[in-house]
Scaffold this motif. Structure first.
Motif: not given
Lengths: 201, 201
Positions: A149-154
């Motif tokens: 989720l973090g990588v998708l968000n950034r």
């Protein structure tokens, strides 16, 4: 032809529909990278992802594909898209998880696939990224959901991402912009028809 | 890692799944042309149809596409598939019906598109035929349902057909081998994001 279908009524009905749609189109005025999730138990989750890839290629966009589960199925799209310029295509894993029956091997395969995916999600030159069957990998906890989720968000603001597979985690659905639940109403397989080349294979 | 995910439990769980799947695969032993219908209100009906086309082309199959509704949307897939050998591509109609607001013109456009489709459905050289948005045309009674069902019923035994669009008639669902209902859980458009190149366009 019934009265409700005469040309005047038809015109009024369609004119009303046009007004409604025009108003909605006018309200939707932002551009941004869209996160699309296809989940559910029906046929079409991956196919729809590959259809989006075809659409993007029609606009000469640069696309990346990571297939997280390499199965006996789904060989046609790989063959097809590997022939097309503008597509970077990775297939990971060693078959469905119920084929390997080895969690350590599945964890390693998921990690390796995710490294390729994360590189694409960090590079705005990939305008559309398809992460095929990532939901299955997340559901089996073969990758940490928070990290994904973090990588998708950034990711780059204008990058579109399509994620497919059964059992999409709720947190991913919450993050997504567009979510389709594909429900199996009927499947040829259940009626005794084996997987057909071009349809399932 | 929790106990339920240790490697032994994982192996047992996956082994059971493999037994179940193998048994089902063994039971599905017939080959035949499959009629696939994608309907519902969610994104993915047409995309999934075009994904099947990509899959079939990966097997060097001959495919035919008739788009029954030419809209402002969905230009990417037309550009893309027109470039690919092995695809015969027809786009019919003069925009969404709520653009024309003229039933006579829509009836004529539907009839013309159906003539192309019926020719493909009578010729076994077309191994996969995509009838994009045919459901909308049937729902608006722009073509006689009985005629369409009759031609589908008499098509070559091994020919696969994909029919997309909202509001699939029940009689078509009854005839189909595989039916997916695509349910919109969320749509970027409703959150104010306009149609994006590569995703909707």
């Amino acid at each position: 032809m019934s009265d409700t279908h005469d040309n005047d009524a038809y015109r009024q009905q369609m004119a009303r529909k046009k007004r409604l749609i025009d108003a909605r189109v006018q309200k939707a005025d932002r551009d941004q990278g869209v996160l699309l999730v296809n989940t559910g138990n029906g046929k079409g989750k991956s196919s729809a992802g590959f259809g989006v890839i075809a659409r993007a290629l029609g606009h000469d966009m640069q696309v990346g594909v990571v297939q997280f589960i390499k199965g006996a199925f789904s060989t046609g799209e790989e063959t097809f898209f590997r022939r097309i310029p503008g597509v970077e295509y990775h297939v990971m894993g060693e078959g469905f998880t119920w084929e390997t029956q080895d969690r350590e091997r599945d964890l390693a395969a998921a990690r390796q696939a995710w490294q390729v995916a994360a590189r694409m999600l960090g590079d705005e030159r990939y305008q559309v990224v398809l992460l095929d069957e990532l939901n299955i990998v997340l559901n089996k906890e073969l990758l940490p959901l928070d990290e994904v989720l973090g990588v998708l968000n950034r990711r780059p603001a204008m990058q579109h991402v399509v994620i497919t597979g059964r059992h999409a985690p709720q947190a991913l659905i919450d993050l997504a912009d567009t979510v389709t639940w594909m429900k199996m109403e009927k499947h040829a397989f259940k009626a005794g028809i084996r997987a057909q080349k071009g349809m399932e294979l």
